[in-house]
Design a protein around this motif. Structure first.
Motif, mmCIF file in Angstrom:
data_model
loop_
_atom_site.group_PDB
_atom_site.id
_atom_site.type_symbol
_atom_site.label_atom_id
_atom_site.label_comp_id
_atom_site.label_asym_id
_atom_site.label_seq_id
_atom_site.Cartn_x
_atom_site.Cartn_y
_atom_site.Cartn_z
ATOM 1 N N GLU A 196 0.826 -1.209 0.000
ATOM 2 C CA GLU A 196 0.000 0.000 0.000
ATOM 3 C C GLU A 196 0.863 1.263 0.000
ATOM 4 O O GLU A 196 0.522 2.259 -0.650
ATOM 5 N N GLN A 212 -6.429 6.712 1.175
ATOM 6 C CA GLN A 212 -6.787 5.359 0.739
ATOM 7 C C GLN A 212 -5.758 4.336 1.222
ATOM 8 O O GLN A 212 -6.120 3.258 1.708
ATOM 9 N N ARG A 264 -6.476 1.246 3.903
ATOM 10 C CA ARG A 264 -6.202 -0.148 3.543
ATOM 11 C C ARG A 264 -5.230 -0.795 4.528
ATOM 12 O O ARG A 264 -5.353 -1.982 4.851
#
Length: 586
Positions: free
Chosen positions: A472, A485, A489
């Motif tokens: 990520e 985001q 995650r």
């Protein structure tokens, strides 16, 4: 007092092991070997006391200090395992480390108090951790090595090393010469063995890219006075009583105070500015001017350093990272800090070194007995050190990416926090074995998965989480997702993994609370009963709550005994002039 039997041969020139460098790693290894009958030579180009960095400990490192002292019969090493032990044994010039604190800054803007996070360290008896004032600690350890029987040669510059089939010839600039069966290079970036054999990777394969400007200051304002009331930041431990990390896009700064305990007698603070040169290219300015200009961009930093004055010469580096092709070879081993360096972030260097010493020392002790100094015997150290550095490089390089956004940092640092707890707990399992079985303890299993890797990097469940979270960070760096985001995650995969201890609350919080003695029991119980199966199988099986209770009782007794001895000595000196303090059996 009879001299221990670890010294050189009768001619004073022949040794089993020669150690090049007398920093903290070289002196600890020298003390262990000499105590266990290995004829040991410690060679130092400079002299003590001297300035050194690598000042902040972490739980995994302090547990390794304790384990090394117990395993190899050198209790002086165990005295480095908590702040209070250092204060009682080495002196009052080191600082206390009750936390890792992280404060995010925006260029030209006041610091937002809620953009801060913290991981407290353990309270007594297993903590707190220490800010080691290295010139005093290193000199203490060199004295321990000498007392245990190592031969020490300071201000001795080794000019040539001649490796042969049966040993190594060392020749020095002053005309002296020595012979050893094995050489350990603890010389850092200037490691002579690495230079001799051309072991440096050119260029380094490391992903992390940083440079550093650092010195010791007097007059640094505690950041608690700069960040505003506790109600604003909500952190559980004073920021000035731990290692403070200032974070900003493209870099970070360490602030390590030595004057943060009521008993402190050292008014200095170690400060280092670490920058990614791809974001902050070298300016060509003198180090102090570059530092002052940089902190002026951040109002809270400017306030912290407005009355601060350096008391040592500045050190300004080019790229910090270096690496080598091998750790061990025919009749030599590089200490980890002579093999590679990543970055000061997360203070991993001492932990890697202590783990390597734990693996190296017993092999050298056995080699002294059976004459087998073959490379094959030492190859497990090569593999372990390389794996540890590779993991730290992955961790730190992605941290520099996360520095650009506090929300992302607050998610990513939880991955490091989990590695910290699992890495430290693995070492505690070995300590639990010693406390239970004593001299009959088998240590070899603790070199293997899931215990051997730094920061839990041999634990499959943790590394699966690490890999997903790192992906990520990479997605954010490649602009495939936003910081929010990526953070969301990472939190999601943490929750899915079930590795975040329930007693710590939500991983989305900015801190997990304090780790005082009443909090340790629930954490141990979580590992034994509610954690994923891999955790239950590996951890809190050998080191259990009764060991914590025993350690607490021992710590309490040691502190009372120390205070009582001081009071008794003072009372005696009121009324008598003669004593036998000079008659020391040790």
């Amino acid at each position: 007092m009879t001299r221990p039997h670890g010294g050189g041969a009768m001619d004073g020139k022949t040794f089993d092991v020669a150690i090049l460098g007398t920093g903290i790693a070289g002196s600890i290894l020298g003390a262990i070997l000499a105590k266990n009958g290995v004829r040991t030579l410690l060679v130092e180009q400079g002299s003590h006391p001297r300035f050194a960095i690598g000042e902040s400990t972490v739980p995994e490192t302090t547990f390794l200090f304790r384990l090394l002292g117990m395993r190899y019969g050198v209790p002086e090493i165990s005295q480095l395992s908590t702040y209070n032990r250092v204060r009682r044994t080495v002196g009052t010039t080191s600082g206390v480390k009750r936390n890792f604190s992280f404060v995010f800054h925006r260029d030209g803007e006041p610091q937002r108090a809620h953009e801060s996070s913290q991981l407290p360290t353990l309270s007594p008896p297993m903590g707190p951790d220490v800010h080691l004032f290295r010139q005093d600690v290193d000199a203490y350890l060199l004295g321990v090595a000498a007392a245990r029987g190592a031969v020490v040669r300071q201000r001795t510059d080794v000019t040539s090393l001649d490796f042969g089939a049966s040993g190594v010839e060392l020749k020095c600039r002053d005309g002296s010469a020595f012979r050893a069966s094995y050489v350990v290079d603890a010389g850092g970036v200037q490691a002579p063995v690495a230079k001799l054999f051309g072991l440096r990777e050119q260029p380094t394969t490391m992903r992390t890219h940083s440079r550093s400007i650092f010195t010791h200051f007097h007059g640094v304002t505690p950041f608690d006075a700069c960040i505003g009331p506790r109600e604003g930041h909500g952190l559980p431990s004073p920021l000035s009583q731990g290692t403070l990390h200032h974070l900003f896009h493209g870099g970070w700064m360490w602030v390590i105070p030595f004057d943060n305990h009521p008993s402190s007698t050292n008014r200095l603070t170690s400060v280092g500015l670490n920058l990614d040169p791809r974001v902050h290219p070298p300016t060509g300015l003198p180090a102090e001017e570059e530092f002052r200009r940089f902190v002026a961009r951040y109002p809270a930093l400017a306030k912290q350093f407005e009355n601060a004055h350096p008391i040592r010469e500045w050190v300004s580096t080019d790229r910090l990272q270096f690496s080598s092709t091998r750790v061990v070879g025919d009749r030599y081993c590089l200490m980890p800090h002579a093999f590679a360096f990543v970055d000061p972030l997360f203070s991993s260097g001492l932990g890697i070194s202590m783990g390597a010493i734990n693996m190296l020392a017993w092999r050298l002790i056995e080699a002294k007995k059976d004459g087998d100094y073959s490379t094959e015997r030492f190859m497990p150290i090569d593999a372990r050190v390389k794996r540890n550095f590779a993991h730290v490089d992955r961790l730190v390089s992605r941290s520099y990416v996360a520095f650009s956004d506090f929300e992302l940092w607050n998610a990513w640092y939880k991955i490091w926090a989990l590695g910290t707890i699992f890495g430290g707990t693995g070492t505690l399992e070995a300590i639990g074995e010693v406390l239970t079985h004593g001299a009959g303890t088998r240590f070899e299993p603790y070199e293997l998965a899931p215990f051997g890797g730094l920061q839990g990097s041999d634990l499959p469940e943790y590394m699966a989480l690490f890999d997903r979270a790192a992906a990520e960070i990479d997605a954010y760096a490649e602009k495939r997702v936003s910081a929010s985001q990526a953070a969301e995650r990472i939190f999601a995969v943490i929750e899915e993994s079930r590795l975040w201890p329930a007693p710590w609350g939500s991983p989305r919080a900015r801190h997990p609370g304090v780790f005082t003695l009443p909090k340790v029991g629930p954490l141990i119980q979580w590992m034994q009963r509610d954690a994923p199966q891999g955790i239950r199988d590996a951890y809190a099986r050998r080191f259990v709550l009764r060991h914590v209770v025993k350690m607490a009782a021992d710590e309490w007794a040691s502190e009372l005994g120390y205070a009582g001895k001081l009071v008794t000595t003072l009372g005696r000196d009121f009324v008598t002039g003669y004593n036998r303090d000079w008659d020391r059996a040790d």
